[in-house]
Design a protein around this motif. Structure first.
Motif, PDB file in Angstrom:
ATOM      1  N   THR A  50      65.163  22.323  23.333  1.00  0.00           N
ATOM      2  CA  THR A  50      66.049  23.269  22.166  1.00  0.00           C
ATOM      3  C   THR A  50      65.074  23.648  20.972  1.00  0.00           C
ATOM      4  OG1 THR A  50      66.466  20.963  21.080  1.00  0.00           O
ATOM      5  CG2 THR A  50      68.198  21.946  22.565  1.00  0.00           C
ATOM      6  N   ARG A  51      63.826  23.547  21.281  1.00  0.00           N
ATOM      7  CA  ARG A  51      63.239  23.875  20.124  1.00  0.00           C
ATOM      8  C   ARG A  51      62.937  25.658  20.115  1.00  0.00           C
ATOM      9  NH1 ARG A  51      59.501  23.828  24.265  1.00  0.00           N
ATOM     10  NH2 ARG A  51      57.312  24.946  24.000  1.00  0.00           N
ATOM     11  N   PRO A  52      62.571  26.049  18.957  1.00  0.00           N
ATOM     12  CA  PRO A  52      62.458  27.714  18.934  1.00  0.00           C
ATOM     13  C   PRO A  52      61.612  28.148  20.155  1.00  0.00           C
ATOM     14  CG  PRO A  52      62.248  26.880  16.788  1.00  0.00           C
ATOM     15  CD  PRO A  52      62.558  25.710  17.700  1.00  0.00           C
ATOM     16  N   GLY A  53      62.047  29.260  20.855  1.00  0.00           N
ATOM     17  CA  GLY A  53      61.395  29.757  21.745  1.00  0.00           C
ATOM     18  C   GLY A  53      61.299  29.118  23.287  1.00  0.00           C
ATOM     19  N   ALA A  54      61.898  27.771  23.400  1.00  0.00           N
ATOM     20  CA  ALA A  54      62.298  27.157  24.593  1.00  0.00           C
ATOM     21  C   ALA A  54      63.399  27.726  25.641  1.00  0.00           C
ATOM     22  CB  ALA A  54      62.394  25.639  24.354  1.00  0.00           C
ATOM     23  N   MET A  55      63.409  26.982  26.627  1.00  0.00           N
ATOM     24  CA  MET A  55      64.447  27.596  27.499  1.00  0.00           C
ATOM     25  C   MET A  55      65.975  27.543  27.133  1.00  0.00           C
ATOM     26  SD  MET A  55      64.535  24.495  30.506  1.00  0.00           S
ATOM     27  CE  MET A  55      62.690  24.629  30.704  1.00  0.00           C
ATOM     28  N   ALA A 132      57.465  30.319  36.727  1.00  0.00           N
ATOM     29  CA  ALA A 132      57.195  30.648  38.152  1.00  0.00           C
ATOM     30  C   ALA A 132      58.614  30.032  38.647  1.00  0.00           C
ATOM     31  CB  ALA A 132      55.988  30.066  38.667  1.00  0.00           C
ATOM     32  N   ALA A 133      59.215  28.859  38.242  1.00  0.00           N
ATOM     33  CA  ALA A 133      60.271  28.394  38.640  1.00  0.00           C
ATOM     34  C   ALA A 133      61.446  29.240  38.315  1.00  0.00           C
ATOM     35  CB  ALA A 133      60.164  26.824  38.169  1.00  0.00           C
ATOM     36  N   HIS A 134      61.497  29.724  37.231  1.00  0.00           N
ATOM     37  CA  HIS A 134      62.552  30.562  36.766  1.00  0.00           C
ATOM     38  C   HIS A 134      62.374  31.916  37.828  1.00  0.00           C
ATOM     39  CE1 HIS A 134      62.687  28.742  32.695  1.00  0.00           C
ATOM     40  NE2 HIS A 134      63.339  28.087  33.571  1.00  0.00           N
ATOM     41  N   ALA A 135      61.302  32.240  37.878  1.00  0.00           N
ATOM     42  CA  ALA A 135      61.154  33.579  38.773  1.00  0.00           C
ATOM     43  C   ALA A 135      61.626  33.489  40.514  1.00  0.00           C
ATOM     44  CB  ALA A 135      59.672  33.786  38.792  1.00  0.00           C
ATOM     45  N   MET A 136      61.585  31.991  40.563  1.00  0.00           N
ATOM     46  CA  MET A 136      62.149  31.577  42.271  1.00  0.00           C
ATOM     47  C   MET A 136      63.750  31.459  41.909  1.00  0.00           C
ATOM     48  SD  MET A 136      58.974  29.481  43.754  1.00  0.00           S
ATOM     49  CE  MET A 136      58.833  28.509  42.325  1.00  0.00           C
ATOM     50  N   GLY A 137      64.313  31.295  40.945  1.00  0.00           N
ATOM     51  CA  GLY A 137      65.644  31.168  40.783  1.00  0.00           C
ATOM     52  C   GLY A 137      66.000  29.845  40.470  1.00  0.00           C
ATOM     53  N   SER A 138      65.282  28.929  40.070  1.00  0.00           N
ATOM     54  CA  SER A 138      65.628  27.903  39.643  1.00  0.00           C
ATOM     55  C   SER A 138      66.667  27.809  38.308  1.00  0.00           C
ATOM     56  CB  SER A 138      64.332  26.875  39.225  1.00  0.00           C
ATOM     57  OG  SER A 138      63.549  26.698  40.482  1.00  0.00           O
ATOM     58  N   THR A 139      67.452  26.711  38.664  1.00  0.00           N
ATOM     59  CA  THR A 139      68.349  26.545  37.276  1.00  0.00           C
ATOM     60  C   THR A 139      67.378  25.746  36.002  1.00  0.00           C
ATOM     61  OG1 THR A 139      69.417  24.703  37.896  1.00  0.00           O
ATOM     62  CG2 THR A 139      70.195  26.725  38.633  1.00  0.00           C
ATOM     63  N   LYS A 140      68.210  25.935  34.911  1.00  0.00           N
ATOM     64  CA  LYS A 140      67.481  25.155  34.060  1.00  0.00           C
ATOM     65  C   LYS A 140      67.315  23.651  34.278  1.00  0.00           C
ATOM     66  CE  LYS A 140      69.010  28.135  30.127  1.00  0.00           C
ATOM     67  NZ  LYS A 140      69.746  28.329  28.899  1.00  0.00           N
ATOM     68  N   LEU A 141      68.432  23.072  34.783  1.00  0.00           N
ATOM     69  CA  LEU A 141      68.352  21.591  35.149  1.00  0.00           C
ATOM     70  C   LEU A 141      67.258  21.343  36.369  1.00  0.00           C
ATOM     71  CD1 LEU A 141      69.354  18.788  35.105  1.00  0.00           C
ATOM     72  CD2 LEU A 141      71.171  19.384  36.780  1.00  0.00           C
ATOM     73  N   GLN A 142      67.166  22.343  37.264  1.00  0.00           N
ATOM     74  CA  GLN A 142      66.147  22.171  38.193  1.00  0.00           C
ATOM     75  C   GLN A 142      64.634  22.403  37.696  1.00  0.00           C
ATOM     76  OE1 GLN A 142      67.584  25.313  41.041  1.00  0.00           O
ATOM     77  NE2 GLN A 142      68.538  23.911  42.264  1.00  0.00           N
ATOM     78  N   SER A 143      64.576  23.199  36.913  1.00  0.00           N
ATOM     79  CA  SER A 143      63.243  23.395  36.092  1.00  0.00           C
ATOM     80  C   SER A 143      62.937  22.161  35.473  1.00  0.00           C
ATOM     81  CB  SER A 143      63.326  24.745  35.148  1.00  0.00           C
ATOM     82  OG  SER A 143      63.241  25.923  35.963  1.00  0.00           O
ATOM     83  N   ILE A 144      63.737  21.587  34.760  1.00  0.00           N
ATOM     84  CA  ILE A 144      63.423  20.170  34.263  1.00  0.00           C
ATOM     85  C   ILE A 144      63.189  19.160  35.237  1.00  0.00           C
ATOM     86  CG2 ILE A 144      64.586  18.436  32.561  1.00  0.00           C
ATOM     87  CD1 ILE A 144      66.136  20.671  31.142  1.00  0.00           C
TER      88      ILE A 144
END
Length: 227
Positions: A50-55, A132-144
């Motif tokens: 939740t910090r500024p600039g984060a996902m 890279a994870a976002h580019a492959m279609g990962s959700t925020k929860l999956q990225s975490i």
């Protein structure tokens, strides 16, 4: 050979109270460490995302979590926090005495401390891996859960080890107001009754306990670090 009656181990406090006191210390540290892990880890992740600039940037929420919940709690000395929480502890567990009651203040003191360490550990993960994870279609929860936490795991283990070591020191202070454990034993016999042998034995046990926790934490962190 020195007769047993001429050694420290002949002291009734050491013979009868030392092991139960060690057990109470382990109970306090174990309970509070578990609660700290369960609550502090998600709190630290929230601080990071939740910090500024984060996902999931959310300035108001980040301000509340960081400045109000974490910073204010961390700024209160544990001895003061411990005393201030006596009414809450009595309401929550029905008593303000014993290792269970002491675990309440220990957990509340260590949760924001660990959460801040978690946030720092997550900052060490290279942002390119999340991209890279976002580019492959990962959700925020999956990225975490699949990228962020696994990549930061060695540092997270080291942070948790530091927190548990801190809890050992806090538990000794908790013993002074009825929490039990080695701190209470050292105060009752080592300080009030001037039994230096009891004081030395409790200090030695605390040192050994801290060293053991640190050794285990370092070994686990090294074992899972494949960077």
């Amino acid at each position: 050979m020195i007769p047993l009656e001429n050694t420290w181990f002949a002291n009734p406090a050491i013979q009868k109270a030392l092991l139960p006191a060690l057990g109470e210390t382990l109970q306090m540290v174990g309970i509070s460490a578990l609660v700290t892990l369960v609550i502090g880890l998600p709190l630290g992740v929230l601080l990071y995302i939740t910090r500024p600039g984060a996902m999931s940037a959310n300035r108001p929420l980040n301000f509340i979590l960081s400045s109000v919940v974490v910073n204010i709690t961390r700024s209160i000395p544990y001895a003061v926090l411990m005393l201030a929480l006596i009414p809450f502890t009595r309401w929550l567990v029905g008593t303000s005495l014993g290792p269970i009651a002491a675990s309440v203040s220990l957990a509340i003191a260590s949760i924001p401390f660990f959460a801040r360490l978690v946030e720092t550990s997550l900052r060490e993960v290279h942002s390119g891996k999340l991209d890279a994870a976002h580019a492959m279609g990962s959700t925020k929860l999956q990225s975490i859960t699949k990228v962020l936490i696994p990549e930061a795991m060695p540092s997270l283990v080291a942070s948790f080890t530091t927190t548990v070591v801190t809890l050992v020191g806090y538990s000794a202070m908790a013993g002074l107001i009825g929490g039990g454990g080695l701190g209470r034993l050292a105060y009752n016999y080592g300080f009030q009754r001037y039994q230096i042998d009891v004081m030395i034995m409790t200090v030695v046990l605390l040192v050994v306990l801290v060293q053991l926790i640190q050794w285990i934490g370092d070994a686990v962190s090294k074992a899972i670090d494949h960077r």
